[in-house]
Design a protein around this motif. Structure first.
Motif, PDB file in Angstrom:
ATOM      1  N   PRO A   1       0.833  -1.205   0.000  1.00  0.00           N
ATOM      2  CA  PRO A   1       0.000   0.000   0.000  1.00  0.00           C
ATOM      3  C   PRO A   1       0.869   1.257   0.000  1.00  0.00           C
ATOM      4  N   LEU A   2       0.289   2.377  -0.402  1.00  0.00           N
ATOM      5  CA  LEU A   2       1.036   3.633  -0.464  1.00  0.00           C
ATOM      6  C   LEU A   2       1.654   4.001   0.883  1.00  0.00           C
ATOM      7  N   GLN A   3       0.927   3.780   1.971  1.00  0.00           N
ATOM      8  CA  GLN A   3       1.461   4.118   3.294  1.00  0.00           C
ATOM      9  C   GLN A   3       2.732   3.320   3.575  1.00  0.00           C
ATOM     10  N   THR A   4       2.706   2.043   3.290  1.00  0.00           N
ATOM     11  CA  THR A   4       3.864   1.188   3.533  1.00  0.00           C
ATOM     12  C   THR A   4       5.014   1.584   2.616  1.00  0.00           C
ATOM     13  N   LEU A   5       4.701   1.919   1.370  1.00  0.00           N
ATOM     14  CA  LEU A   5       5.725   2.366   0.425  1.00  0.00           C
ATOM     15  C   LEU A   5       6.388   3.647   0.933  1.00  0.00           C
ATOM     16  N   ARG A   6       5.582   4.586   1.397  1.00  0.00           N
ATOM     17  CA  ARG A   6       6.125   5.851   1.932  1.00  0.00           C
ATOM     18  C   ARG A   6       7.045   5.564   3.114  1.00  0.00           C
ATOM     19  N   GLN A   7       6.601   4.704   4.010  1.00  0.00           N
ATOM     20  CA  GLN A   7       7.409   4.362   5.179  1.00  0.00           C
ATOM     21  C   GLN A   7       8.701   3.654   4.774  1.00  0.00           C
ATOM     22  N   ALA A   8       8.603   2.765   3.785  1.00  0.00           N
ATOM     23  CA  ALA A   8       9.790   2.053   3.307  1.00  0.00           C
ATOM     24  C   ALA A   8      10.797   3.018   2.684  1.00  0.00           C
ATOM     25  N   ARG A   9      10.297   4.110   2.125  1.00  0.00           N
ATOM     26  CA  ARG A   9      11.173   5.130   1.534  1.00  0.00           C
ATOM     27  C   ARG A   9      11.703   6.096   2.590  1.00  0.00           C
TER      28      ARG A   9
ATOM     29  N   GLN B   1       4.447  11.412   6.670  1.00  0.00           N
ATOM     30  CA  GLN B   1       3.378  12.064   5.913  1.00  0.00           C
ATOM     31  C   GLN B   1       3.676  13.551   5.760  1.00  0.00           C
ATOM     32  N   GLN B   2       4.202  14.169   6.796  1.00  0.00           N
ATOM     33  CA  GLN B   2       4.518  15.600   6.752  1.00  0.00           C
ATOM     34  C   GLN B   2       5.590  15.893   5.700  1.00  0.00           C
ATOM     35  N   GLN B   3       6.626  15.081   5.645  1.00  0.00           N
ATOM     36  CA  GLN B   3       7.687  15.290   4.658  1.00  0.00           C
ATOM     37  C   GLN B   3       7.157  15.145   3.238  1.00  0.00           C
ATOM     38  N   LEU B   4       6.323  14.132   3.019  1.00  0.00           N
ATOM     39  CA  LEU B   4       5.745  13.932   1.696  1.00  0.00           C
ATOM     40  C   LEU B   4       4.815  15.087   1.342  1.00  0.00           C
ATOM     41  N   ALA B   5       4.044  15.547   2.315  1.00  0.00           N
ATOM     42  CA  ALA B   5       3.141  16.683   2.087  1.00  0.00           C
ATOM     43  C   ALA B   5       3.930  17.917   1.655  1.00  0.00           C
ATOM     44  N   GLU B   6       5.069  18.156   2.290  1.00  0.00           N
ATOM     45  CA  GLU B   6       5.904  19.296   1.912  1.00  0.00           C
ATOM     46  C   GLU B   6       6.400  19.167   0.484  1.00  0.00           C
ATOM     47  N   ARG B   7       6.786  17.973   0.084  1.00  0.00           N
ATOM     48  CA  ARG B   7       7.256  17.752  -1.292  1.00  0.00           C
ATOM     49  C   ARG B   7       6.143  17.988  -2.311  1.00  0.00           C
ATOM     50  N   LEU B   8       4.913  17.644  -1.917  1.00  0.00           N
ATOM     51  CA  LEU B   8       3.777  17.780  -2.837  1.00  0.00           C
ATOM     52  C   LEU B   8       3.058  19.121  -2.692  1.00  0.00           C
TER      53      LEU B   8
ATOM     54  N   PRO C   1      -2.846  16.232   6.328  1.00  0.00           N
ATOM     55  CA  PRO C   1      -4.097  15.454   6.263  1.00  0.00           C
ATOM     56  C   PRO C   1      -4.450  14.992   4.841  1.00  0.00           C
ATOM     57  N   ALA C   2      -4.010  15.729   3.837  1.00  0.00           N
ATOM     58  CA  ALA C   2      -4.271  15.318   2.452  1.00  0.00           C
ATOM     59  C   ALA C   2      -3.531  14.013   2.133  1.00  0.00           C
ATOM     60  N   ILE C   3      -2.345  13.851   2.694  1.00  0.00           N
ATOM     61  CA  ILE C   3      -1.576  12.623   2.478  1.00  0.00           C
ATOM     62  C   ILE C   3      -2.264  11.459   3.188  1.00  0.00           C
ATOM     63  N   ALA C   4      -2.702  11.690   4.416  1.00  0.00           N
ATOM     64  CA  ALA C   4      -3.403  10.641   5.169  1.00  0.00           C
ATOM     65  C   ALA C   4      -4.647  10.183   4.403  1.00  0.00           C
TER      66      ALA C   4
ATOM     67  N   ARG D   1       0.711   9.376  -9.879  1.00  0.00           N
ATOM     68  CA  ARG D   1       2.015   9.670 -10.478  1.00  0.00           C
ATOM     69  C   ARG D   1       2.759  10.706  -9.649  1.00  0.00           C
ATOM     70  N   SER D   2       2.080  11.784  -9.259  1.00  0.00           N
ATOM     71  CA  SER D   2       2.717  12.822  -8.451  1.00  0.00           C
ATOM     72  C   SER D   2       3.209  12.252  -7.126  1.00  0.00           C
ATOM     73  N   HIS D   3       2.397  11.414  -6.521  1.00  0.00           N
ATOM     74  CA  HIS D   3       2.739  10.796  -5.238  1.00  0.00           C
ATOM     75  C   HIS D   3       3.998   9.939  -5.385  1.00  0.00           C
ATOM     76  N   ILE D   4       4.024   9.097  -6.396  1.00  0.00           N
ATOM     77  CA  ILE D   4       5.159   8.200  -6.627  1.00  0.00           C
ATOM     78  C   ILE D   4       6.417   8.999  -6.956  1.00  0.00           C
ATOM     79  N   GLU D   5       6.291  10.030  -7.774  1.00  0.00           N
ATOM     80  CA  GLU D   5       7.452  10.855  -8.118  1.00  0.00           C
ATOM     81  C   GLU D   5       7.993  11.590  -6.889  1.00  0.00           C
ATOM     82  N   ALA D   6       7.106  12.024  -5.986  1.00  0.00           N
ATOM     83  CA  ALA D   6       7.548  12.683  -4.755  1.00  0.00           C
ATOM     84  C   ALA D   6       8.307  11.709  -3.849  1.00  0.00           C
ATOM     85  N   LEU D   7       8.032  10.420  -4.009  1.00  0.00           N
ATOM     86  CA  LEU D   7       8.753   9.393  -3.263  1.00  0.00           C
ATOM     87  C   LEU D   7      10.069   9.026  -3.946  1.00  0.00           C
ATOM     88  N   GLY D   8      10.310   9.613  -5.124  1.00  0.00           N
ATOM     89  CA  GLY D   8      11.545   9.339  -5.846  1.00  0.00           C
ATOM     90  C   GLY D   8      11.421   8.260  -6.898  1.00  0.00           C
TER      91      GLY D   8
END
Length: 111
Positions: free
Chosen positions: A32-40, A44-51, A56-59, A73-80
């Motif tokens: 899931p996206l949450q697990t992917l974000r954590q694995a990276r 949520q706050q750091q990803l929100a800043e990148r996007l 709360p929008a990330i949650a 696509r934007s979410h995945i690109e923000a994760l690198g």
């Protein structure tokens, strides 16, 4: 006495090691996206800043089961990463090129 996980798995029968490795790879291939974000290693706050959105929008996004491909696509690109859409059939897989980003010349727009 603490033992390393690697030591414990080395003591397992070879067929058990193969099954465990295959299961671990399958789990890493789908997450899931949450697990992917954590694995990276991102909160949520750091990803929100990148996007350029609020946390709360990330949650909310991570709980969704349906979203636009452009949002994903934007979410995945923000994760690198880079998003690819692949259709899998019994006789093979096909990467769907319709969802790649258009350049201004491709879309008929000028820069």
């Amino acid at each position: 006495m603490t033992r390393a996980f690697r030591e414990l798995t080395a003591q397992l029968p070879p067929e058990t090691q193969v099954r465990a490795r295959a299961r671990a790879e399958a789990m890493l291939a789908e997450m899931p996206l949450q697990t992917l974000r954590q694995a990276r290693g991102l909160s949520q706050q750091q990803l929100a800043e990148r996007l350029h959105v609020r946390q709360p929008a990330i949650a909310k996004l991570e709980k969704r089961t349906d979203m636009y491909l452009s949002t994903l696509r934007s979410h995945i690109e923000a994760l690198g990463g880079e998003l690819e859409v692949v259709a899998r059939f019994p006789d093979g897989a096909v990467k769907i090129a319709s969802f790649t980003e258009l350049t201004p010349s491709d879309s008929g727009l000028t820069s």
